[in-house]
Design an enzyme around this catalytic site. Sequence first.
Site, PDB file in Angstrom:
ATOM      1  N   SER A 133     -13.652  14.985 -47.781  1.00 48.98           N
ATOM      2  CA  SER A 133     -12.462  14.514 -46.752  1.00 48.98           C
ATOM      3  C   SER A 133     -11.473  15.117 -46.736  1.00 48.98           C
ATOM      4  O   SER A 133     -10.166  14.972 -45.806  1.00 48.98           O
ATOM      5  CB  SER A 133     -12.234  12.716 -47.024  1.00 48.98           C
ATOM      6  OG  SER A 133     -13.498  12.259 -46.883  1.00 48.98           O
ATOM      7  N   GLU A 242     -12.819   9.825 -32.779  1.00 46.53           N
ATOM      8  CA  GLU A 242     -14.014   9.710 -33.521  1.00 46.53           C
ATOM      9  C   GLU A 242     -14.442   8.374 -34.081  1.00 46.53           C
ATOM     10  O   GLU A 242     -15.609   7.780 -33.929  1.00 46.53           O
ATOM     11  CB  GLU A 242     -14.259  10.849 -34.391  1.00 46.53           C
ATOM     12  CG  GLU A 242     -15.499  10.755 -35.309  1.00 46.53           C
ATOM     13  CD  GLU A 242     -15.796  12.038 -36.101  1.00 46.53           C
ATOM     14  OE1 GLU A 242     -16.117  13.075 -35.804  1.00 46.53           O
ATOM     15  OE2 GLU A 242     -15.627  12.007 -37.286  1.00 46.53           O
ATOM     16  N   GLN A 279     -27.770 -25.090 -44.696  1.00 48.02           N
ATOM     17  CA  GLN A 279     -26.513 -24.434 -44.958  1.00 48.02           C
ATOM     18  C   GLN A 279     -26.207 -23.023 -45.534  1.00 48.02           C
ATOM     19  O   GLN A 279     -25.345 -22.415 -45.012  1.00 48.02           O
ATOM     20  CB  GLN A 279     -25.639 -25.500 -45.816  1.00 48.02           C
ATOM     21  CG  GLN A 279     -24.101 -25.156 -45.824  1.00 48.02           C
ATOM     22  CD  GLN A 279     -23.157 -26.227 -46.519  1.00 48.02           C
ATOM     23  OE1 GLN A 279     -23.159 -26.234 -47.598  1.00 48.02           O
ATOM     24  NE2 GLN A 279     -22.612 -27.116 -45.727  1.00 48.02           N
ATOM     25  N   GLY A 340     -39.299 -11.897 -45.631  1.00 47.72           N
ATOM     26  CA  GLY A 340     -40.045 -10.695 -45.645  1.00 47.72           C
ATOM     27  C   GLY A 340     -40.274  -9.849 -44.374  1.00 47.72           C
ATOM     28  O   GLY A 340     -40.301  -8.506 -44.710  1.00 47.72           O
TER      29      GLY A 340
END
Length: 379
Positions: A133, A242, A279, A340
Amino acid sequence: MPRPPNAPPDDLFTLMTPWAERLNTDLDALDREAVLSPEKWSAVRESGILRTPFDTENGGHGRSLTDTMRVLEGLGYVSRDSGLSFSTSTQMVSVGVPLQRFGSAELKDRHLPGILSGETITAHAITEESGGSDAMNTATTAVRDGDHYVVDGGKMFITNAPVAGLFLLYVRTGDPGPFGLTCLLVEAGTPGLTVGPAMDKIGLRTSPIGTLDFRGLRVPVAQRVGKEGAGFRVLDYVMKREVLFAFSITLGEMTRRLEETIAFAGKREQFGKPIGSYQAVSHKIANMSIEVETARKWLRDTGAKVEERQDASLDLASTKTVVSEANVRTALDAVQIHGGRGVLTAHGVERDLRNSVAGTIYSGTSEIQRNRIAALLGL
């Protein structure tokens, strides 16, 4: 199709709806093969979305920054091919946006038609293997030799590189720092430019990423975008867009994920009741909703600030961090709630999680964003 809260009155959000079927074919196969589908790219081209942020005199639709964000949010909502969507955003911002703003009339006349039509796929070469960066200290050099620059070095992790026909290179023409950076436009196939093969990765697999190598690459001075030493100005202009464009797509994806998770929790039963009535599940979904609406507010407010040419440095760093990290959390929650099914490739939920990971890294990592925020706060 359900519309998100406060959809724009001119319905830009639904621009990509007619293309949904073509955008969402062969998702599992293309993800496994890790290729940008030519057929899907044709759909992107035909939709006209690539013309959205460009001036009408250049063949664009003349839409504002925030209008473009809404269109891209709609793309994220409609398209389940996150890699394709990411390459679409990159196509807009990598070369076309800076070329329109900083390029010469000759360069715009020569290249913008192909960029706006999508016939020419583009990429910008910023990141280096050693620099990450730290764009201000790029190691790739360009030395002036008469009417040319001679470029030596290399770039890494370049989105669209394996399929691009046009690159914007960020190179060092002076001392390390913001005033030593310059932008050069280079066509694929130019002697001295070597494009590496597509690299395999965890997510966004249909958006090809690769390396560039420069060995005595000669680039005419006439192909410079902006003045020599003005690369930081170009980079700043590009990176604002961007972040806002790419994460508007993310917002659309998060909105769809939330809606689909609510629907699943309402019909999936365990112990005689829908799992959404428990919940433990409902709180996860409530948190997902908070994450989505928080991301929406950050993107909307920051986009408006940039559009009004206000200082949005802190806002952009915060927005990028908030939205990218919320995307990971909501994707993980969706996997958990789907149980699953969430881990099976056939259902696409796990693909969302894999696609979300890169968002905390590209366009400046979360750590870099927090460094920026701390610096802007005077720390």
